[in-house]
Structure formats: structure tokens, C-alpha cells
Enzyme design. Structure first.
Site, PDB file in Angstrom:
ATOM      1  N   CYS A  63       3.291 -16.407   5.783  1.00 44.78           N
ATOM      2  CA  CYS A  63       4.227 -16.247   4.668  1.00 44.78           C
ATOM      3  C   CYS A  63       3.495 -15.781   3.398  1.00 44.78           C
ATOM      4  CB  CYS A  63       4.938 -17.574   4.408  1.00 44.78           C
ATOM      5  SG  CYS A  63       6.143 -17.464   3.077  1.00 44.78           S
ATOM      6  N   CYS A  67       2.919 -21.518  -1.782  1.00 46.04           N
ATOM      7  CA  CYS A  67       3.287 -22.936  -1.931  1.00 46.04           C
ATOM      8  C   CYS A  67       2.096 -23.808  -1.480  1.00 46.04           C
ATOM      9  CB  CYS A  67       4.510 -23.252  -1.087  1.00 46.04           C
ATOM     10  SG  CYS A  67       5.839 -22.042  -1.321  1.00 46.04           S
ATOM     11  N   CYS A  70       2.017 -25.885   1.808  1.00 50.22           N
ATOM     12  CA  CYS A  70       2.553 -25.335   3.058  1.00 50.22           C
ATOM     13  C   CYS A  70       1.498 -24.724   3.986  1.00 50.22           C
ATOM     14  CB  CYS A  70       3.611 -24.289   2.749  1.00 50.22           C
ATOM     15  SG  CYS A  70       4.449 -23.734   4.268  1.00 50.22           S
ATOM     16  N   CYS A 107      18.558 -27.281  12.376  1.00 55.03           N
ATOM     17  CA  CYS A 107      18.112 -26.472  11.234  1.00 55.03           C
ATOM     18  C   CYS A 107      17.018 -25.493  11.654  1.00 55.03           C
ATOM     19  CB  CYS A 107      17.610 -27.396  10.129  1.00 55.03           C
ATOM     20  SG  CYS A 107      16.972 -26.479   8.717  1.00 55.03           S
ATOM     21  N   CYS A 139      22.180 -25.242  10.179  1.00 56.18           N
ATOM     22  CA  CYS A 139      21.539 -25.053   8.887  1.00 56.18           C
ATOM     23  C   CYS A 139      20.424 -24.028   9.055  1.00 56.18           C
ATOM     24  CB  CYS A 139      20.963 -26.392   8.425  1.00 56.18           C
ATOM     25  SG  CYS A 139      20.085 -26.292   6.863  1.00 56.18           S
ATOM     26  N   CYS A 199      21.841 -27.689   0.964  1.00 52.03           N
ATOM     27  CA  CYS A 199      20.866 -28.716   1.303  1.00 52.03           C
ATOM     28  C   CYS A 199      19.688 -28.460   0.373  1.00 52.03           C
ATOM     29  CB  CYS A 199      20.448 -28.578   2.763  1.00 52.03           C
ATOM     30  SG  CYS A 199      19.098 -29.695   3.211  1.00 52.03           S
ATOM     31  N   ARG A 271      18.404 -37.502   2.846  1.00 57.75           N
ATOM     32  CA  ARG A 271      17.591 -37.481   4.065  1.00 57.75           C
ATOM     33  C   ARG A 271      16.166 -37.950   3.807  1.00 57.75           C
ATOM     34  NH1 ARG A 271      18.269 -32.405   5.528  1.00 57.75           N
ATOM     35  NH2 ARG A 271      20.275 -33.060   6.341  1.00 57.75           N
TER      36      ARG A 271
HETATM   37  N1  SAM Z   1      10.214 -20.349   3.620  1.00 53.12           N
HETATM   38  C1  SAM Z   1      11.406 -21.003   3.288  1.00 53.12           C
HETATM   39  C2  SAM Z   1      11.367 -21.706   1.953  1.00 53.12           C
HETATM   40  O1  SAM Z   1      10.306 -22.060   1.489  1.00 53.12           O
HETATM   41  O2  SAM Z   1      12.439 -21.891   1.402  1.00 53.12           O
HETATM   42  C3  SAM Z   1      11.854 -21.996   4.350  1.00 53.12           C
HETATM   43  C4  SAM Z   1      10.852 -22.866   5.062  1.00 53.12           C
HETATM   44  S1  SAM Z   1       9.924 -24.006   4.045  1.00 53.12           S
HETATM   45  C5  SAM Z   1       8.693 -24.570   5.169  1.00 53.12           C
HETATM   46  C6  SAM Z   1      11.074 -25.339   3.780  1.00 53.12           C
HETATM   47  C7  SAM Z   1      10.639 -26.521   2.963  1.00 53.12           C
HETATM   48  O3  SAM Z   1       9.754 -27.330   3.714  1.00 53.12           O
HETATM   49  C8  SAM Z   1       9.900 -26.270   1.681  1.00 53.12           C
HETATM   50  O4  SAM Z   1      10.739 -25.956   0.613  1.00 53.12           O
HETATM   51  C9  SAM Z   1       9.236 -27.619   1.429  1.00 53.12           C
HETATM   52  O5  SAM Z   1      10.063 -28.416   0.615  1.00 53.12           O
HETATM   53  C10 SAM Z   1       9.126 -28.216   2.840  1.00 53.12           C
HETATM   54  N2  SAM Z   1       7.718 -28.365   3.225  1.00 53.12           N
HETATM   55  C11 SAM Z   1       6.866 -27.383   3.598  1.00 53.12           C
HETATM   56  N3  SAM Z   1       5.642 -27.861   3.875  1.00 53.12           N
HETATM   57  C12 SAM Z   1       5.697 -29.204   3.682  1.00 53.12           C
HETATM   58  C13 SAM Z   1       4.744 -30.254   3.787  1.00 53.12           C
HETATM   59  N4  SAM Z   1       3.478 -30.013   4.138  1.00 53.12           N
HETATM   60  N5  SAM Z   1       5.149 -31.508   3.525  1.00 53.12           N
HETATM   61  C14 SAM Z   1       6.433 -31.745   3.167  1.00 53.12           C
HETATM   62  N6  SAM Z   1       7.380 -30.795   3.046  1.00 53.12           N
HETATM   63  C15 SAM Z   1       7.019 -29.534   3.286  1.00 53.12           C
HETATM   64  C1  DTB Z   2      13.036 -29.979   4.275  1.00 53.29           C
HETATM   65  O1  DTB Z   2      13.325 -30.404   3.150  1.00 53.29           O
HETATM   66  N1  DTB Z   2      12.041 -30.426   5.024  1.00 53.29           N
HETATM   67  C2  DTB Z   2      11.943 -29.681   6.245  1.00 53.29           C
HETATM   68  C3  DTB Z   2      13.165 -28.754   6.184  1.00 53.29           C
HETATM   69  N2  DTB Z   2      13.687 -29.012   4.878  1.00 53.29           N
HETATM   70  C4  DTB Z   2      13.036 -27.312   6.452  1.00 53.29           C
HETATM   71  C5  DTB Z   2      10.619 -29.051   6.463  1.00 53.29           C
HETATM   72  C6  DTB Z   2       9.478 -30.038   6.479  1.00 53.29           C
HETATM   73  C7  DTB Z   2       8.230 -29.307   6.822  1.00 53.29           C
HETATM   74  C8  DTB Z   2       7.054 -30.211   6.940  1.00 53.29           C
HETATM   75  C9  DTB Z   2       5.805 -29.474   7.252  1.00 53.29           C
HETATM   76  C10 DTB Z   2       5.829 -28.754   8.556  1.00 53.29           C
HETATM   77  O2  DTB Z   2       6.152 -29.337   9.607  1.00 53.29           O
HETATM   78  O3  DTB Z   2       5.458 -27.556   8.571  1.00 53.29           O
HETATM   79 FE1  SF4 Z   3       6.506 -19.689   2.727  1.00 50.23          FE
HETATM   80 FE2  SF4 Z   3       5.876 -22.192   3.260  1.00 50.23          FE
HETATM   81 FE3  SF4 Z   3       6.491 -21.485   0.781  1.00 50.23          FE
HETATM   82 FE4  SF4 Z   3       8.435 -21.512   2.666  1.00 50.23          FE
HETATM   83  S1  SF4 Z   3       7.295 -23.275   1.878  1.00 50.23           S
HETATM   84  S2  SF4 Z   3       8.049 -19.936   1.127  1.00 50.23           S
HETATM   85  S3  SF4 Z   3       7.199 -20.908   4.464  1.00 50.23           S
HETATM   86  S4  SF4 Z   3       4.707 -20.755   1.959  1.00 50.23           S
END
Ligand code: SAM
Ligand code: DTB
Ligand code: SF4
Length: 329
Positions: A63, A67, A70, A107, A139, A199, A271
């Protein structure tokens, strides 16, 4: 003001919460906070029911966003099993398998900055149609979304779109530099306009101050209408990401944030999202007492582990709680 849409007695929902009011709730003595949250919960929801929601990563890794939490960001070198967009039949089969285990919401997450255009978007629409036909709430979380895309997802049968504000506007820049808070709000508005439920939640444990957790909750509770679903994630610290060594969060901060969300947005589903594997059974129980009424189930979140079905079945059984009834289809 607007009347409630959740189950149970419709109370008055407020959307004009001030920062000081949110702070005063968040900082209540814990027994008082949990009592108020549980009271608000019972006005709108069945106290023993928990929504189960299963995640699938339909496109993983690479990506362009940065973030800091992530593992899927191309800016860092976390180990993820990256892959392009999945085959819709595989995704639909996973949804059917989940439905067979009593899961009611599915989702689909994509590691994109914004939802794709063209052929890939058509493939996502096919997935949405298939999952909806399996009788599940559907979702998606695909990054930023334009109004036309939201409209097409709605027509395909999408129930909800996940797009998190993640933290307070003040702390946001410490975590993400490739997009701004306003971008997130614009996508949320497009989702609303299309008639898709929202959500939207955030992550705790990223080194933010208490004030930032309060600021995030205030942002969520002043959205009008409130998000129907509010995921409260505890950071999953992943090796290779800048937050890999963030100090562990006190689980009682999760309890306080969930209770505050429950009081501010009583008709919404709150949640207990990512991080459950890192919480003790007692902390999870406290989160339910604080008004959490939804969890992610299945061995995996998107890329990180989650308690498996057997463990979760036993956990709910020991608490005398049960999943929502499957939707009639
Ligand atoms: N790329 C899209 C976005 O960022 O909107 C969708 C997928 S992203 C992985 C969805 C959400 O997962 C992020 O907004 C974040 O709140 C959550 N998330 C990602 N990595 C995480 C982590 N290591 N621990 C907890 N929540 C995480
Ligand atoms: C949300 O708030 N938490 C979920 C879902 N929406 C998409 C994602 C959590 C991701 C946790 C890190 C991972 O497994 O990559
Ligand atoms: Fe990309 Fe992860 Fe950020 Fe979603 S949370 S925009 S997958 S870097």
C-alpha cells in the site's frame, strides 16, 4: 437531535458533544463509568448478544500510504504474505464457510489508498453481490471512495463501509502523512450519501495521549448520524512497522474508551476490534461490561492472528453470551 434507530427503546441521541463533556465521562471513576455505559447499553441492545464479524484481506500489502501502525504499507518492511486481488469465488466460499459457523457480518479489506477503478472495482462488486447472496451483512474497507463508487457498491448490496478516523485530528499527523483527516471525512460523507451504513472508529496504543483518545471519541460522536458501527482497535504491534516498539497500552484504556463510546453513541454497535489476542479474558469481559457488543472472529484479522473459533466459542459460553441470530435469507 435525532431519535434512535437501534434495537430497544429509542432514546435521544446527541451529536453536539463538547470535548470537556467527553473528557469528564472518560475520566469518571471506573465503577461509575461502567455502570453508566451498561445502563445506556441496555436501553438499546440485548445485553447478552454479540455481533460476530469476519475479516478477509482481498488484496494484501504494497500500500502506498504510510500509516505507522500498518504492516501492509510499502514504506516499511513488515513481513506480510502480499497478494493481488483475490478470485471472487474464493472470497464467496470463505463467506459461506463463515456463515455456516454462525457469523453474521463479513468484511473485505483491501490495502489500497483508494478503491480501485475499472476491472478490479468490477471484481469487488462481484464479491459484494456474492457475499450478500450468502445472507451476510457485507462490509468493505478499500480506502478512499468517490461518490459514484459508493453508489455502485450500494447497488451491489453493500451494507457498511469501514473507514477509520484512527486518532484525534491533533495526533493524526504523527501517524500518517500521506493523507489528511479531511480526506477521511470526505469519504465518510460519500458513504452516507449513498445510503450505506458507516463503520468508523480508531486505534488505541499508538503513543497518543489520553486527550487524543478523548478527541477521537468526540469526532466520532459528533458525526451526524453516528457511525452505526464503531470499531475500537488496540494496536497490534507488528515487527518492521514504526510502532513495533510502542509501549503496551493499559487494557483499562480500552475499557474506558469503549464505555465512553457506548455512552456517547448508545444506539451504535461498539466493536472490540483488533488486539483481542493480546487482552486477558478478564479484560475482554470488562470490555463487554463496558458496552462492547461486536467482535471480529476467525483465526486472522487482515494479516495478524485473532483468537480461533473454538477459543471464542468457549469465551462466549463462559460469559453466558451468544452471537446474534443469523439473518433470515
Ligand atoms: N486501506 C484501507 C484503509 O486504510 O482505509 C483499508 C484497510 S486498513 C488495514 C483498515 C484499518 O485497519 C485501518 O484504518 C486501521 O484502523 C486498522 N489497522 C491497520 N493495522 C492495524 C494494527 N496493526 N493494529 C490495529 N489496527 C490496525
Ligand atoms: C478495523 O477497525 N479493524 C480491522 C477492520 N476495521 C478492517 C482491521 C484490523 C487490522 C489489524 C492488523 C492486521 O491484521 O493487519
Ligand atoms: Fe494502506 Fe494500511 Fe494505511 Fe490502509 S491502513 S491505507 S492498508 S497503509
Amino acid at each position: 437531535m435525532q431519535t434512535g434507530t437501534g434495537a430497544g427503546a429509542p432514546g435521544l441521541l446527541r451529536h453536539d458533544w463538547k470535548q470537556e463533556e467527553v473528557a469528564a465521562i472518560y475520566r469518571l471513576p471506573l465503577p461509575e463509568l461502567v455502570f453508566r455505559a451498561q445502563s445506556a447499553h441496555r436501553e438499546h441492545h440485548a445485553a447478552e448478544r454479540v455481533e460476530t464479524c469476519q475479516l478477509i484481506s482481498i488484496k494484501t500489502g504494497g500500500c502506498p500510504e504510510d500509516c505507522a501502525y500498518c504492516p501492509q504499507s510499502a514504506h516499511y518492511d513488515a513481513e506480510v504474505d502480499g497478494h493481488g486481488l483475490m478470485d471472487p469465488q474464493e472470497v464467496i466460499a470463505a463467506a459461506k464457510e463463515a456463515a455456516g459457523r454462525g457469523v453474521t457480518r463479513f468484511c473485505m479489506g483491501g490495502a489500497w489508498r483508494e478503491a480501485p477503478q475499472g476491472k478490479e472495482f468490477e471484481t469487488v462488486l462481484e464479491m459484494v453481490r456474492g457475499v450478500a447472496a450468502a445472507g451476510l451483512e457485507v462490509c468493505c474497507t478499500l480506502g478512499m471512495l468517490r461518490e459514484e463508487q459508493a453508489q455502485r457498491l450500494k447497488e451491489a448490496g453493500l451494507t457498511a463501509y469501514n473507514h477509520n478516523l484512527d486518532t484525534s485530528p491533533e495526533f493524526y499527523g504523527n501517524i500518517i502523512t500521506t493523507r489528511v483527516y479531511e480526506d477521511r471525512l470526505r469519504t465518510l460523507a460519500a458513504v452516507r450519501k449513498a445510503g450505506i451504513t458507516v463503520c468508523c472508529g480508531g486505534i488505541l496504543g499508538m503513543g497518543e495521549r489520553e486527550q487524543d483518545r478523548i478527541g477521537l471519541l468526540q469526532q466520532l460522536a459528533t458525526l451526524q448520524p453516528h457511525p452505526e458501527s464503531v470499531p475500537v482497535n488496540m494496536l497490534v504491534r507488528v515487527e518492521g512497522t514504526p510502532l513495533a516498539d510502542a509501549p503496551a497500552l493499559d487494557p483499562l484504556e480500552m475499557v474506558r474508551a469503549i464505555a465512553t463510546a457506548r455512552i456517547l453513541m448508545p444506539a451504535s454497535r461498539v466493536r472490540l476490534a483488533a488486539g483481542r489476542k493480546q487482552l486477558s479474558p478478564e479484560a475482554v469481559a470488562l470490555c463487554f461490561l463496558a458496552g462492547a457488543n461486536s467482535i471480529f472472529v476467525g483465526e486472522r484479522l487482515l494479516t495478524t492472528p485473532n483468537p480461533g473459533p473454538d477459543e471464542d466459542y468457549q469465551m462466549l459460553e463462559s460469559l453466558g453470551m451468544k452471537p446474534l441470530e443469523p439473518h433470515a435469507h
